[in-house]
Design a protein around this motif. Structure first.
Motif, short mmCIF file in Angstrom:
data_model
loop_
_atom_site.label_atom_id
_atom_site.label_comp_id
_atom_site.label_asym_id
_atom_site.label_seq_id
_atom_site.Cartn_x
_atom_site.Cartn_y
_atom_site.Cartn_z
N ALA A 1 0.84 -1.20 0.00
CA ALA A 1 0.00 0.00 0.00
C ALA A 1 0.87 1.25 0.00
O ALA A 1 0.62 2.20 -0.75
N THR B 1 2.48 2.58 -3.29
CA THR B 1 1.75 3.43 -4.23
C THR B 1 1.76 4.89 -3.80
O THR B 1 1.20 5.74 -4.48
N ARG C 1 -6.07 12.44 -7.34
CA ARG C 1 -6.39 11.02 -7.46
C ARG C 1 -6.33 10.43 -6.05
O ARG C 1 -5.52 10.85 -5.24
N ILE C 2 -7.16 9.47 -5.81
CA ILE C 2 -7.15 8.84 -4.49
C ILE C 2 -7.02 7.34 -4.65
O ILE C 2 -7.82 6.70 -5.35
N VAL C 3 -6.00 6.78 -4.02
CA VAL C 3 -5.85 5.33 -4.00
C VAL C 3 -6.18 4.86 -2.60
O VAL C 3 -5.66 5.38 -1.62
N THR C 4 -7.08 3.89 -2.51
CA THR C 4 -7.48 3.38 -1.19
C THR C 4 -7.13 1.91 -1.11
O THR C 4 -7.42 1.15 -2.02
N HIS C 5 -6.50 1.54 -0.02
CA HIS C 5 -6.20 0.13 0.20
C HIS C 5 -6.88 -0.30 1.50
O HIS C 5 -6.71 0.35 2.53
N ASP C 6 -7.62 -1.39 1.43
CA ASP C 6 -8.20 -1.94 2.65
C ASP C 6 -7.40 -3.18 3.03
O ASP C 6 -7.46 -4.19 2.34
N ILE C 7 -6.65 -3.08 4.10
CA ILE C 7 -5.82 -4.20 4.53
C ILE C 7 -6.53 -4.92 5.66
O ILE C 7 -6.73 -4.36 6.74
#
Lengths: 370, 280
Positions: B91, B94, B127-133
């Protein structure tokens, strides 16, 4: 068929070969009056790709020798064709001219690379004559369109691991374009990370889709076209319809055009994958349940093909739903790609050879008869 | 139970990313402990890890511009999460040019650590990068499994040679043997030895220096030339050395003869302790 590619176009041809090799194992070559068409399809028939190089792309282009009339269509092993163009850096640095000729006398596709320092590399690839490989699709029939420079799309998918198979693309609230990793049914949802990239509408040259529209397709196959488009600095179009209908990814410039037609999952809901569903287990279970019950007939897009010697395309007749469910590619445990709706490919059958049962053609072949 | 944190400074972000990368090379899964002042990455010495354990401590103020947490209870204001550190590293990868990175504890299809990265874009909105861990919440009754390890009663304490050098030596030794003997004395000498049927190889390091407490704590009748040694699994040693991304300000190890090797790396605001048990 005989054609000559020079200068930087040799690398472009090589890049196209790399792109196509991401899809299928066999490369179909079709020399048309419009130009040289290179096509391929994947094993599970859920992806079709083709490039058309206009005559102006070549220094010299001859589709067929006049006495023969109809040029032979042939297919070669993708691996063999790719090996000629394996190193793009070498193509750029040392190859001055590339000559491709179909020699029916020897049954060989001869590719000659004329390199610097007087070196000539000749590759003789054996080919098989075959029917035309043609997927039936029409971008004009797709209500949704997304168009952006390849670079934007490359950046949009960069957060995703190269191992990720499928991705969901859609328009979310606020007219933002969203790419989200798609979790396959057998993935352990407790361990798997979910990644989402959201971009503003402004980054796209054109966005013709309403909020909520979304499709889920194979990212690995899409990356094949994306890398070509990026190297050629082109705009990429994504034409899509409802989930289940194939999505058409296309690029074009004055000398060539490329189309990748990819099947999409029949259930693709950007919103349903959002977290706020109480009591929901893994969100992907719904896909598996719905898939088996979907009506296959309504999603068939083209006619069946003929069987020719060694042709990869196998005949399929539109059949009652029960027969379809016995298809091998609905066996549990098969790779996820096989769960995609198969694309069925049209053929260039003469009217007298058409199958006895009339087929529902939902989309006419826009590319014309070969 | 709540947690939200934000990083705005690129330098802090890079530093945190490097710590995360190091942890991900040392453990497949580990425990992330959050307290109001510190973060800890903990690996306890279960059999599954081969007896190896790790304790990494970071002062949150050195990384985060904003850091708020509410633990399980007022008198136990901490959160313990089970986490796959590789996910965190992926995550953060990025986020290389990020404007901001927000990390929060959320409840999606399961408890998650959500990393939201805001990236610059040519358009007016980012821009938005979302990671759900996915993470596991560790209940309070199990917290005792994750106590800070005590510094063992060591026989020798010595500063380590340059880690890169140590790593390349051990890398070559790995092809010849599955165990390595690490021995050191109070005269600043350390040896790495492998012994097989065919060959014995010893690499000698001299003038490493011993930390000031070494001679205080060690038993008085210890001859400063006596080596304390431990035979350890070479892969575990290599894993530890190969994972290091940052040159530590201080690197030392404590050896309990034939029992355990205890490595301590200090870098500004981060301390990493790694224990490798000796083989019989």
């Amino acid at each position: 068929m005989k054609c000559l590619v020079t200068g930087g176009n040799v690398r472009v041809l090589g890049k196209a070969a790399h792109s196509l090799s991401r899809i299928g194992d066999e490369l179909y070559l079709e020399p048309l009056e419009d130009g040289l068409s290179l096509r391929t399809v994947n094993a599970s028939r859920s992806a079709f790709a083709c490039f058309l190089f206009a005559p102006l792309f070549f220094q010299h282009y001859q589709a067929s020798r006049p006495p023969q009339g109809q040029p032979p269509r042939c297919k070669v092993l993708m691996k063999s064709f790719l090996s000629v163009f394996r190193s793009l850096a070498a193509l750029e640095k040392t190859v001055e001219r590339c000559c491709i000729a179909l020699s029916t006398e020897n049954s060989r596709l001869v590719i000659q690379l004329h390199c610097k320092h007087g070196v000539t590399k000749t590759h003789n690839l054996s080919f098989q004559e075959c029917e035309s490989l043609q997927a039936v699709f029409d971008p004009a029939l797709c209500p949704h369109l997304l168009r952006a420079p390849a670079r934007v799309l490359v950046e949009a998918v960069s957060p995703f691991s190269p191992a990720l198979s499928e991705v969901t693309l859609g328009v979310s609230r606020g007219r933002r374009v969203v790419f989200r990793s798609y979790l396959e049914e057998d993935t352990d949802a407790a361990r798997a990370m979910m990644t989402e990239m959201s971009l503003s509408e402004e980054e796209f040259q054109q966005l013709q889709a309403q909020e909520g529209a979304s499709i889920t397709f194979c990212l690995k196959e899409f990356r094949g076209l994306l890398s070509f488009a990026e190297s050629a600095n082109l705009l990429l179009n994504i034409h899509f319809d409802v989930p289940g209908r194939p999505a058409i990814f296309s690029i074009e410039d004055s000398l060539l055009d490329g189309h990748f037609v990819l099947a999409t999952l029949s259930q693709s809901d950007l919103c349903s994958q959002e977290p706020c569903r109480p009591g929901q287990g893994t969100h992907s279970t719904t896909h598996l349940d719905d898939f088996a019950n979907d009506d296959i007939d309504s999603y068939m897009i083209a006619m069946e093909t003929t069987v020719s010697e060694g042709a990869a395309v196998t005949p399929r007749t539109p059949s009652p739903v029960s027969e379809e469910e016995a298809e091998p590619n609905v066996v549990p445990g098969t790779p996820p790609l096989k769960k995609f709706r198969s694309l069925f490919f049209g053929s260039v059958l003469a009217p007298t050879e058409s199958p006895s049962e009339p087929n529902p053609v939902l989309a006419e072949d826009s590319e014309g008869e070969g | 139970m709540r947690f939200r944190a934000k990083i705005v400074d690129l330098g802090c972000l890079n530093h945190f990313t490097r710590v995360s990368n190091t942890i991900s090379k040392l453990a497949k899964t580990c425990t992330l402990r959050l307290s109001p002042d510190k973060l800890y990455f903990i690996l306890s010495d279960k059999v599954a890890n081969g007896g190896v354990s790790m304790w990494c401590e970071l002062g949150q103020g050195n990384f985060f511009d904003e850091f708020q947490m509410e633990g399980v209870a007022a008198d136990h204001n901490e959160i313990y999460l089970e986490l796959t550190p590789e996910n965190l590293s992926r995550a953060l990868k990025t986020a290389q040019n990020a404007k901001t990175v927000k990390i929060k504890l959320t409840n999606k299809h399961c408890p998650c650590l959500t990393v939201a990265v805001e990236l610059p874009s040519l358009s007016s909105s980012s821009r938005i990068v979302t990671h759900d861990i996915p993470v596991g919440v560790i209940p309070r009754k199990l917290w005792t499994d994750f106590r800070e390890p005590t510094v063992p009663d060591f026989d020798v304490s010595i500063y380590l040679p340059v880690l890169k050098t140590m790593k390349s030596v051990v890398e070559r030794m790995k092809n010849l043997s599955s165990h390595v003997i690490i021995e050191a004395n109070l005269k600043g000498e350390m040896n790495l030895k492998i012994e097989t049927d065919l060959v014995c190889i010893t690499t000698h390091f001299k003038d490493l220096g011993n930390p000031p407490w070494a001679s205080e704590d060690a038993s008085q009748d210890r001859d400063s030339e006596n080596m304390a040694e431990a035979r350890i699994d070479i892969k575990k040693l290599l894993q530890f050395l190969a994972g290091q991304q940052v040159n530590p300000t201080k690197a030392l190890c404590n050896i309990v003869h034939n029992r355990i090797v205890h490595f301590i790396l200090l870098h500004e605001d981060v301390s990493l302790q790694y224990f490798i048990p000796a083989l019989s």
